[in-house]
Design a protein around this motif. Structure first.
Motif, PDB file in Angstrom:
ATOM      1  N   THR A  65     -11.829   4.059  -1.673  1.00 23.97           N
ATOM      2  CA  THR A  65     -10.634   3.439  -2.249  1.00 23.97           C
ATOM      3  C   THR A  65      -9.455   4.391  -2.121  1.00 23.97           C
ATOM      4  N   ILE A  66      -8.318   3.862  -1.715  1.00 22.50           N
ATOM      5  CA  ILE A  66      -7.095   4.666  -1.670  1.00 22.50           C
ATOM      6  C   ILE A  66      -6.038   4.008  -2.560  1.00 22.50           C
ATOM      7  N   THR A  67      -5.117   4.841  -3.041  1.00 26.65           N
ATOM      8  CA  THR A  67      -4.002   4.343  -3.850  1.00 26.65           C
ATOM      9  C   THR A  67      -2.753   4.362  -2.983  1.00 26.65           C
ATOM     10  N   ILE A  68      -1.980   3.298  -3.056  1.00 27.76           N
ATOM     11  CA  ILE A  68      -0.729   3.226  -2.291  1.00 27.76           C
ATOM     12  C   ILE A  68       0.422   3.121  -3.283  1.00 27.76           C
ATOM     13  N   LYS A  69       1.427   3.974  -3.094  1.00 32.72           N
ATOM     14  CA  LYS A  69       2.575   3.990  -4.011  1.00 32.72           C
ATOM     15  C   LYS A  69       3.832   3.528  -3.295  1.00 32.72           C
ATOM     16  N   PHE A  70       4.647   2.774  -4.024  1.00 35.10           N
ATOM     17  CA  PHE A  70       5.913   2.259  -3.492  1.00 35.10           C
ATOM     18  C   PHE A  70       7.060   2.717  -4.377  1.00 35.10           C
ATOM     19  N   PHE A  71       8.189   2.984  -3.752  1.00 32.06           N
ATOM     20  CA  PHE A  71       9.368   3.429  -4.500  1.00 32.06           C
ATOM     21  C   PHE A  71      10.610   2.691  -4.010  1.00 32.06           C
ATOM     22  N   LEU A  80      -0.709   0.089  -5.809  1.00 35.82           N
ATOM     23  CA  LEU A  80      -1.876  -0.781  -5.666  1.00 35.82           C
ATOM     24  C   LEU A  80      -3.029   0.012  -5.047  1.00 35.82           C
ATOM     25  N   GLN A  81      -4.223  -0.543  -5.182  1.00 36.03           N
ATOM     26  CA  GLN A  81      -5.415   0.098  -4.619  1.00 36.03           C
ATOM     27  C   GLN A  81      -5.969  -0.761  -3.492  1.00 36.03           C
ATOM     28  N   LYS A  82      -6.503  -0.095  -2.462  1.00 36.62           N
ATOM     29  CA  LYS A  82      -7.158  -0.816  -1.379  1.00 36.62           C
ATOM     30  C   LYS A  82      -8.496  -0.165  -1.094  1.00 36.62           C
ATOM     31  N   SER A  83      -9.485  -1.008  -0.809  1.00 33.97           N
ATOM     32  CA  SER A  83     -10.815  -0.474  -0.494  1.00 33.97           C
ATOM     33  C   SER A  83     -11.170  -0.771   0.957  1.00 33.97           C
ATOM     34  N   TYR A  84     -11.811   0.182   1.581  1.00 34.02           N
ATOM     35  CA  TYR A  84     -12.276   0.033   2.959  1.00 34.02           C
ATOM     36  C   TYR A  84     -13.720   0.490   3.048  1.00 34.02           C
ATOM     37  N   ASP A  85     -14.466  -0.123   3.970  1.00 35.58           N
ATOM     38  CA  ASP A  85     -15.879   0.230   4.118  1.00 35.58           C
ATOM     39  C   ASP A  85     -16.044   1.566   4.821  1.00 35.58           C
ATOM     40  N   GLU A  86     -15.126   1.852   5.752  1.00 36.72           N
ATOM     41  CA  GLU A  86     -15.234   3.120   6.471  1.00 36.72           C
ATOM     42  C   GLU A  86     -13.859   3.775   6.558  1.00 36.72           C
ATOM     43  N   SER A  87     -13.827   4.984   7.111  1.00 34.59           N
ATOM     44  CA  SER A  87     -12.576   5.730   7.142  1.00 34.59           C
ATOM     45  C   SER A  87     -11.517   4.966   7.926  1.00 34.59           C
ATOM     46  N   VAL A  88     -10.271   5.172   7.538  1.00 36.25           N
ATOM     47  CA  VAL A  88      -9.201   4.344   8.048  1.00 36.25           C
ATOM     48  C   VAL A  88      -7.969   5.236   8.253  1.00 36.25           C
ATOM     49  N   THR A  89      -7.147   4.899   9.235  1.00 39.03           N
ATOM     50  CA  THR A  89      -5.927   5.691   9.445  1.00 39.03           C
ATOM     51  C   THR A  89      -4.781   5.113   8.606  1.00 39.03           C
ATOM     52  N   VAL A  90      -3.760   5.934   8.409  1.00 40.82           N
ATOM     53  CA  VAL A  90      -2.558   5.497   7.726  1.00 40.82           C
ATOM     54  C   VAL A  90      -1.962   4.285   8.454  1.00 40.82           C
ATOM     55  N   GLY A  91      -1.977   4.337   9.790  1.00 39.10           N
ATOM     56  CA  GLY A  91      -1.417   3.252  10.591  1.00 39.10           C
ATOM     57  C   GLY A  91      -2.101   1.916  10.326  1.00 39.10           C
ATOM     58  N   LYS A  92      -3.430   1.964  10.157  1.00 38.35           N
ATOM     59  CA  LYS A  92      -4.192   0.732   9.894  1.00 38.35           C
ATOM     60  C   LYS A  92      -3.826   0.162   8.518  1.00 38.35           C
ATOM     61  N   VAL A 129      -6.115  10.401   9.088  1.00 38.52           N
ATOM     62  CA  VAL A 129      -7.281   9.660   8.597  1.00 38.52           C
ATOM     63  C   VAL A 129      -7.396   9.861   7.086  1.00 38.52           C
ATOM     64  N   LEU A 130      -7.554   8.747   6.374  1.00 34.46           N
ATOM     65  CA  LEU A 130      -7.590   8.802   4.904  1.00 34.46           C
ATOM     66  C   LEU A 130      -9.018   8.947   4.392  1.00 34.46           C
ATOM     67  N   LYS A 131      -9.138   9.694   3.271  1.00 35.94           N
ATOM     68  CA  LYS A 131     -10.432   9.876   2.613  1.00 35.94           C
ATOM     69  C   LYS A 131     -10.414   9.130   1.274  1.00 35.94           C
ATOM     70  N   ASP A 132     -11.598   8.970   0.721  1.00 37.70           N
ATOM     71  CA  ASP A 132     -11.702   8.319  -0.580  1.00 37.70           C
ATOM     72  C   ASP A 132     -10.834   9.060  -1.602  1.00 37.70           C
ATOM     73  N   GLY A 133     -10.071   8.323  -2.364  1.00 36.82           N
ATOM     74  CA  GLY A 133      -9.250   8.918  -3.418  1.00 36.82           C
ATOM     75  C   GLY A 133      -7.875   9.376  -2.968  1.00 36.82           C
ATOM     76  N   ASP A 134      -7.575   9.272  -1.672  1.00 36.59           N
ATOM     77  CA  ASP A 134      -6.259   9.704  -1.178  1.00 36.59           C
ATOM     78  C   ASP A 134      -5.147   8.820  -1.741  1.00 36.59           C
ATOM     79  N   GLU A 135      -3.970   9.434  -1.838  1.00 36.05           N
ATOM     80  CA  GLU A 135      -2.778   8.708  -2.293  1.00 36.05           C
ATOM     81  C   GLU A 135      -1.806   8.614  -1.121  1.00 36.05           C
ATOM     82  N   LEU A 136      -1.526   7.388  -0.720  1.00 35.43           N
ATOM     83  CA  LEU A 136      -0.575   7.146   0.376  1.00 35.43           C
ATOM     84  C   LEU A 136       0.732   6.637  -0.240  1.00 35.43           C
TER      85      LEU A 136
END
Lengths: 136, 80
Positions: free
Chosen positions: B2-8, B20-32, B64-71
């Motif tokens: 799960t990653i957290t995404i912040k907007f300003f 908001l939070q998003k969940s992915y089954d496997e590792s994912v890039t910022v671009g995705k 590449v994002l890891k679990d718990g990352d904040e984008l």
């Protein structure tokens, strides 16, 4: 001292944080809310920030400054929220043994702040509101 | 993961939320993640340009994002 605050900035407190006995001068920049912008009459500004990252980027700017000039102490306070015309949005105070370094570093500090620190201002004018993009 | 995404600022107004939070089954890039956000919130296209930050460091789309990352989606900054 580096802070992002929703409260009015105490200029004296920021200056006090920069004074240093080994310095011959403190340069202070005070950024205030202007009543016009891009040909419009401004009613107020609304500042938003990503506070944790803003502090991290401000700390980075302080490191950059100390690598370029002989600066001893740097204090920066930036306000968030709704600001009226004439209110203080940002205060930078820094001390140096010699004034030339302090003037140059202060200019660099506000320029870099506007480049990399995640803080945003929305101008509210009579005919509408706009998030400002200084880099457009 | 799960990653957290912040907007300003403009981003928060376009998306209508600050986080908001998003969940992915496997590792994912910022671009995705960005691609998914743009599909979910088409109004993001109204943002003239943006920078991205991962865990409070400016970052590119190939990170590449890891679990718990904040984008964070960073609209053009305008402090001072």
């Amino acid at each position: 001292m580096i802070e992002i605050t929703p409260d009015p900035i105490d200029v004296q407190k920021v200056m006090d944080a920069a004074f240093s006995p080994d310095c011959g001068g403190v340069v202070v920049f005070i950024g205030t809310v202007r009543n016009f912008s891009r040909g419009k009459d401004i009613l107020r500004l609304e500042y938003d920030a990503y506070p944790e990252m803003a502090i991290k980027m401000l700390e980075r700017i302080v490191d950059e400054i100390k690598g370029k000039w002989d600066i001893r102490k740097v204090a920066i306070s930036h306000r968030t929220g709704v600001l009226k015309i004439g209110e203080i949005a940002v205060v930078i105070a820094l001390s140096a043994p010699h004034r030339k370094d302090a003037f140059a570093a202060c200019q660099y500090c506000i320029d870099r702040l506007k480049e990399i620190v995640p803080i945003w201002k929305k101008e509210v004018a009579i005919d509408g509101e706009t998030w400002i993009d200084d880099h457009a | 993961m799960t990653i957290t995404i912040k907007f300003f600022a403009l981003g928060r107004e376009l998306v209508g939320k600050s986080e908001l939070q998003k969940s992915y089954d496997e590792s994912v890039t910022v671009g995705k993640v960005l691609e998914d956000l743009r599909a979910e919130y088409p109004r993001l296209a109204q943002m003239p340009s943006m920078l991205l930050a991962v865990n409070m460091e400016y970052s590119g789309e190939d990170t590449v994002l890891k679990d718990g990352d904040e984008l964070a989606i960073i609209p053009p900054v305008s402090g001072g």
